[in-house]
Scaffold this motif. Structure first.
Motif, PDB file in Angstrom:
ATOM      1  N   TYR A 131       0.772  -1.282   0.128  1.00  0.00           N
ATOM      2  CA  TYR A 131      -0.108  -0.050   0.181  1.00  0.00           C
ATOM      3  C   TYR A 131       0.981   1.237   0.167  1.00  0.00           C
ATOM      4  O   TYR A 131       0.744   2.184  -0.891  1.00  0.00           O
ATOM      5  N   ASP A 157      -7.797  -2.352  13.491  1.00  0.00           N
ATOM      6  CA  ASP A 157      -7.956  -1.992  12.089  1.00  0.00           C
ATOM      7  C   ASP A 157      -7.369  -0.647  11.920  1.00  0.00           C
ATOM      8  O   ASP A 157      -7.280  -0.201  10.668  1.00  0.00           O
ATOM      9  N   ASP A 158      -6.636   0.139  12.774  1.00  0.00           N
ATOM     10  CA  ASP A 158      -6.386   1.387  12.493  1.00  0.00           C
ATOM     11  C   ASP A 158      -4.669   1.168  12.116  1.00  0.00           C
ATOM     12  O   ASP A 158      -3.908   2.203  12.351  1.00  0.00           O
ATOM     13  N   LYS A 215      -3.398   8.064   2.620  1.00  0.00           N
ATOM     14  CA  LYS A 215      -4.636   7.937   3.215  1.00  0.00           C
ATOM     15  C   LYS A 215      -5.265   6.930   3.912  1.00  0.00           C
ATOM     16  O   LYS A 215      -4.889   5.576   3.786  1.00  0.00           O
ATOM     17  N   TYR A 216      -5.963   7.255   5.202  1.00  0.00           N
ATOM     18  CA  TYR A 216      -6.416   6.244   5.941  1.00  0.00           C
ATOM     19  C   TYR A 216      -7.240   5.100   5.418  1.00  0.00           C
ATOM     20  O   TYR A 216      -8.151   5.698   4.542  1.00  0.00           O
ATOM     21  N   ILE A 217      -7.309   3.918   5.583  1.00  0.00           N
ATOM     22  CA  ILE A 217      -8.100   2.908   5.190  1.00  0.00           C
ATOM     23  C   ILE A 217      -8.126   1.664   6.189  1.00  0.00           C
ATOM     24  O   ILE A 217      -6.999   1.497   6.779  1.00  0.00           O
ATOM     25  N   ASP A 248     -10.301  -3.582   5.179  1.00  0.00           N
ATOM     26  CA  ASP A 248     -10.694  -3.054   3.906  1.00  0.00           C
ATOM     27  C   ASP A 248      -9.573  -3.174   2.955  1.00  0.00           C
ATOM     28  O   ASP A 248      -9.798  -3.325   1.782  1.00  0.00           O
ATOM     29  N   LEU A 249      -8.372  -2.896   3.520  1.00  0.00           N
ATOM     30  CA  LEU A 249      -7.060  -2.865   2.577  1.00  0.00           C
ATOM     31  C   LEU A 249      -6.874  -4.316   2.349  1.00  0.00           C
ATOM     32  O   LEU A 249      -6.570  -4.567   0.937  1.00  0.00           O
ATOM     33  N   GLN A 287      -8.665  -5.577  -1.134  1.00  0.00           N
ATOM     34  CA  GLN A 287      -8.191  -4.930  -2.162  1.00  0.00           C
ATOM     35  C   GLN A 287      -7.153  -5.920  -2.845  1.00  0.00           C
ATOM     36  O   GLN A 287      -6.652  -5.546  -3.948  1.00  0.00           O
ATOM     37  N   GLN A 296     -16.311  -4.865  -1.784  1.00  0.00           N
ATOM     38  CA  GLN A 296     -15.812  -3.361  -1.820  1.00  0.00           C
ATOM     39  C   GLN A 296     -16.742  -2.552  -1.033  1.00  0.00           C
ATOM     40  O   GLN A 296     -16.366  -1.380  -0.930  1.00  0.00           O
TER      41      GLN A 296
END
Length: 518
Positions: free
Chosen positions: A164, A226-227, A237-239, A243-244, A247, A473
């Protein structure tokens, strides 16, 4: 095409069959003209590095340049064949193996439950060291990889922060099938949680425990919050981490419907079986001569990459049994053999190649994923002695499929162990069961390392977005239809409210009419 193995209907893959299998796996051996660079980052344990190294070789065979991140402590052991591989050495957590041994292996032999909380904390420390290793990340960046392959384990999800940060596509490959995180529609009624010894046919109480296990896992991350992106990539950018993870271009899961139980899958999830296995290669001379001379058959005994020094009462029990067997034995151990002509002991054994030898009759194993797939591939029945984590689940599925007996290494007697080995070796039902499943596995999955290389090659060429489900997604509240259910509840509430008001108005009018009439 298949040559026989043993007196039963066992078989072994010939070179012609191997070629056919590779062609069946969607022409895996076809190379692309546009070579790519791939970096694999397995969990820093020998067994995980092993199957990632096999896939790295398969990618090299397809014309790509594959790099494998290997911790120095694994390289120093020299157990793995790194010939022809491009390696990225790095320093991991000091004393990692000793800490893991104390948490899980010694706990088992001391009759204590493995400390999962401390194991999760250990995972955090492992990847904290990796993600703060600027030299390691800089080396990966300088290679300009087209794809980064990450171990498919929940505690390794955080490694996705590396691609990422670097803006590089990534994929997951490994043993854990995380149905909730991958947003695969499933039911806890028939999909057993990986660390429970349940099959896909559960009682009410088992379904209840299974459901709570999934819920507990979903609400509490096993290793990272999750952070994690905020912690290790604050400039990005925070995700949320989960969720990452979704991807990823593709998820290659070391699982199948032959050894395991049928499970639902999505297009970007490929069940590939065990990439640690494949056709047997020629054995080193000392092993070859020992195996070839064992006309009465051989028992292979191994308890995994990190279990060499067993407690004395257990190692004595095993040696007592092996001396009494009518067969020869190969025992991966740090002990000196009491009878080298009957028992071959070694710190390292070419396990896959030994299991592929026609004289091998039984595999006494802790049922780690790699070894179990090697036994399945070469049609060798198992005496399972699970120790920790997913091994009890692995042992139980082999028993359910009919080609294993399960023992507790701590509590079984020498006679029980001897009896189990002879039963598995001599009763036709075990050999028949493993031969059938082995044939199914080879027919359906070919050579798993080649299958894995094919799919990694595929997503480098075409990307994986076309296989990604919309459910992977969208926000969680949309995926679980929370907005839809809230809307339905709101409409129902309005309807009920309207009916109540209407009824009240009618009631009031009727009451007024009744009063006037009176």
């Amino acid at each position: 095409m298949w040559s026989s193995k043993g007196s039963m209907c066992g078989w072994k893959l010939t070179s012609a069959a191997f070629t056919t299998a590779c062609l069946v796996v969607t022409t895996c051996t076809v190379q692309r003209s546009n070579a790519k660079t791939v970096v694999s980052v397995p969990v820093p344990f020998t067994s995980h590095v092993k199957y990632h190294s096999n896939v790295a070789r398969a990618l090299t065979g397809r014309g790509h340049k594959a790099w494998l991140a290997i911790p120095n402590n694994v390289l120093e052991k020299d157990y793995l064949d790194t010939h022809g591989l491009n390696t990225i050495p790095y320093d991991t957590l000091p004393g990692l193996e000793e800490t893991f041994d104390a948490l899980m292996i010694r706990s088992y032999f001391d009759n204590k439950p493995g400390n999962v909380i401390e194991l999760c904390q250990l995972s955090k420390e492992i990847f904290n060291v990796m993600l703060k290793n600027d030299s390691f990340i800089r080396t990966i960046k300088q290679l300009s990889p087209d794809l980064i392959v990450i171990d498919n384990l929940p505690n390794a999800y955080v490694v996705s922060i590396i691609p990422y940060r670097l803006g590089i596509p990534f994929a997951f490959m490994g043993s854990y099938y995380d149905l909730p995180t991958l947003r695969v529609p499933f039911s806890p009624a028939d999909s057993a949680f990986n660390f429970l010894t349940f099959s896909n046919k559960m009682t009410f109480l088992q379904r209840l425990q299974n459901t709570f296990s999934y819920i507990q896992f979903a609400v509490s991350s096993p290793s990272f919050t999750d952070d994690a992106v905020s912690m290790y990539a604050p400039e990005m950018k925070y995700i949320p981490l989960h969720d990452l993870v979704r991807q990823a271009e593709i998820f290659l899961v070391e699982l199948d419907h032959v050894l395991d139980y049928p499970k639902p899958i999505l297009p970007n999830v490929k069940l590939i079986g065990g990439t640690a296995t494949g056709p047997a290669k020629a054995l080193p001379p000392e092993f070859q001569s020992f195996m070839d001379s064992a006309k009465e058959g051989v028992v292979i005994v191994s308890f995994g990459s990190y279990v060499l020094g067993l407690p004395k009462h257990i190692s004595d029990k095993i040696l007592q049994v092996l001396l009494q067997l009518p067969m020869k034995s190969v025992f991966r151990s740090n002990l000196t053999s009491p009878d080298p002509k009957k028992i071959l002991t070694a710190l390292w054994i070419p396990q896959n190649d030994l299991l592929g030898h026609p004289h091998t009759k039984v595999f006494v194993s802790h049922c780690g994923k790699n070894g179990q797939y090697e036994a399945l591939y070469h049609a060798v029945p198992i005496v399972a002695t699970p120790l920790f984590t997913d091994q009890p689940y692995n042992a139980e599925r082999a028993r359910v499929k009919g080609f294993a007996e399960v023992l507790d290494l701590n509590t079984c007697t020498a006679e029980q162990m001897r009896s189990s080995i002879l039963t598995v070796a001599n009763e036709p039902r075990y050999n028949q069961a493993v031969v059938k499943r082995s044939r199914l596995f080879r027919e359906l999955y070919g050579v798993p390392m080649e299958t894995a290389a094919y799919w990694l090659d595929h997503v480098m060429e075409y990307g994986g977005d076309y296989m990604r489900s919309a459910g992977q997604q969208m926000p969680l509240y949309q995926y679980v239809l929370l907005d839809v259910f809230l809307f339905i509840l709101a409409v129902l509430a309005l309807v009920v409210g309207f009916v109540c008001v209407f009824c009240k108005i009618i009631h009031m009018r009727l009451r007024k009419k009744k009063i006037k009439t009176a």
